[in-house]
Enzyme design. Structure first.
Site, short mmCIF file in Angstrom:
data_model
loop_
_atom_site.label_atom_id
_atom_site.label_comp_id
_atom_site.label_asym_id
_atom_site.label_seq_id
_atom_site.Cartn_x
_atom_site.Cartn_y
_atom_site.Cartn_z
N ASP A 90 0.85 -1.20 0.00
CA ASP A 90 0.00 0.00 0.00
C ASP A 90 0.88 1.24 0.00
O ASP A 90 2.03 1.22 0.45
CB ASP A 90 -0.90 -0.01 1.25
CG ASP A 90 -2.17 0.79 1.06
OD1 ASP A 90 -3.26 0.18 1.05
OD2 ASP A 90 -2.09 2.05 0.93
N VAL B 41 1.27 1.82 -6.82
CA VAL B 41 1.00 0.94 -7.98
C VAL B 41 1.30 1.60 -9.32
O VAL B 41 1.39 0.92 -10.34
CB VAL B 41 -0.45 0.38 -7.97
CG1 VAL B 41 -0.68 -0.54 -6.79
CG2 VAL B 41 -1.49 1.50 -8.01
N TYR C 138 -14.21 7.14 -13.51
CA TYR C 138 -14.25 5.87 -12.75
C TYR C 138 -14.79 4.74 -13.63
O TYR C 138 -14.20 3.66 -13.68
CB TYR C 138 -15.09 6.07 -11.49
CG TYR C 138 -14.99 4.92 -10.50
CD1 TYR C 138 -13.80 4.65 -9.82
CD2 TYR C 138 -16.09 4.11 -10.23
CE1 TYR C 138 -13.70 3.61 -8.91
CE2 TYR C 138 -16.01 3.07 -9.31
CZ TYR C 138 -14.81 2.82 -8.66
OH TYR C 138 -14.73 1.79 -7.74
N THR D 9 -16.83 0.80 2.95
CA THR D 9 -15.39 1.05 3.14
C THR D 9 -15.22 2.57 3.24
O THR D 9 -16.15 3.33 2.92
CB THR D 9 -14.57 0.56 1.92
OG1 THR D 9 -14.89 1.42 0.81
CG2 THR D 9 -14.84 -0.88 1.57
#
Ligand code: NAD
Length: 251
Positions: free
Chosen positions: A37, A64, A156, A191
């Site tokens: 992460d 990433v 998105y 989340t």
């Protein structure tokens, strides 16, 4: 219960939200989890908590977007565990902005993390899995890869739709090496990413109203689907899209 014992599983965005749930569930089932992460504080804390419980977990700082960072993380994991059985490309960002306000810089940023991050992950582990005789990659899409029923999700939706097809194309390239590659498409999940939605009662009503089960998922409900895909129970699944959305896209 999907069997994961002894598997080495690398989870991007593993420190929070869905990734945290995956880390907890897979470690609890006997896997060695590598929490990768950009958030070192939360990632280290989680790895320490799991280790203190007698589970096998470690943290690797990973952005990433960065191919060199990927190479170094994969090398460190190989030094420590000598194998990578599965990669869960979970790290992602959400952006809500209507087309008229969406800048190409914002669009590129979403694509860079969600799509390029997933691509770089596939590229980084593929040679290792090939050498080991096989492996599993699970990419994280969304209902936004399947439907565009909420305003302001141009970037998105584009990124998650790309992940859906990237998965199939990578599966096609890697099947000959016994590497299975699938995507999972969660509906609304509780989340930190989705917290924004739940602050808005009208939006919450709209989203949950469209979900047949009339509720959001607990993160572990998505982890269970991914555990199945990683396990040998899914030995004939590759290039598929597993939708886990409480019926959001069914009607
Ligand atoms: P979250 O924001 O709660 O957690 C995302 C994690 O990714 C964080 O730990 C963050 O530090 C990490 N991250 C962000 N950018 C990174 C980068 N560049 N490199 C490495 N790590 C990075 O999000 P979440 O809700 O847990 O979502 C996880 C995945 O599931 C995302 O791909 C998201 O698009 C997808 N998803 C979420 C929902 C939902 O309702 N929450 C629904 C469908 C799909």
């Amino acid at each position: 219960m999907s069997k994961l014992g002894g598997k080495v599983i690398l989870i991007t965005g593993g420190a929070q939200g869905l990734g945290e749930a995956h880390s907890r569930l897979f470690a609890g089932r006997g896997a060695s989890v590598v929490i990768a992460d950009i958030d070192s504080i939360a990632g280290l804390e989680l790895a320490q908590e799991l280790t203190a419980k007698g589970l096998v977990a470690s943290f690797q700082k990973l952005d990433v977007r960065d191919g060199a960072n990927w190479a170094q993380v994969v090398e460190d994991v190989m030094d420590r565990h000598h194998r990578i059985d599965a990669l869960v490309n979970n790290a992602g960002i959400y952006l809500r902005a209507p087309l008229e306000d969406l800048s190409s810089k914002q669009f590129a940023e979403v694509m860079e993390i969600n799509v390029n991050g997933t691509f770089l992950g596939c590229k980084a582990v593929a040679p290792i899995m090939r050498r080991l005789g096989g492996g599993v990659i699970v990419n994280t899409g969304s209902i936004a890869a399947l439907v565009a029923n909420l305003d302001g999700e141009v970037a998105y939706c584009a990124s998650k739709g790309a992940i859906k097809m990237l998965t199939k194309a990578v599966a096609s390239d890697l099947a000959k090496y016994n590497i299975r590659v699938n995507s999972v498409h969660p509906g609304v999940v509780q989340t930190p990413m989705a917290a924004e939605f739940f602050k808005n009662p009208e939006l919450t009503r709209e989203l949950l109203g469209t979900t047949l089960m009339k509720r959001a998922a607990a993160p572990a409900e998505i982890s269970e689907a991914i555990a199945f895909l990683i396990s040998d129970s899914a030995s004939f699944m590759t290039g598929s899209d597993l939708v886990v959305d409480g019926g959001f896209t069914a009607v």
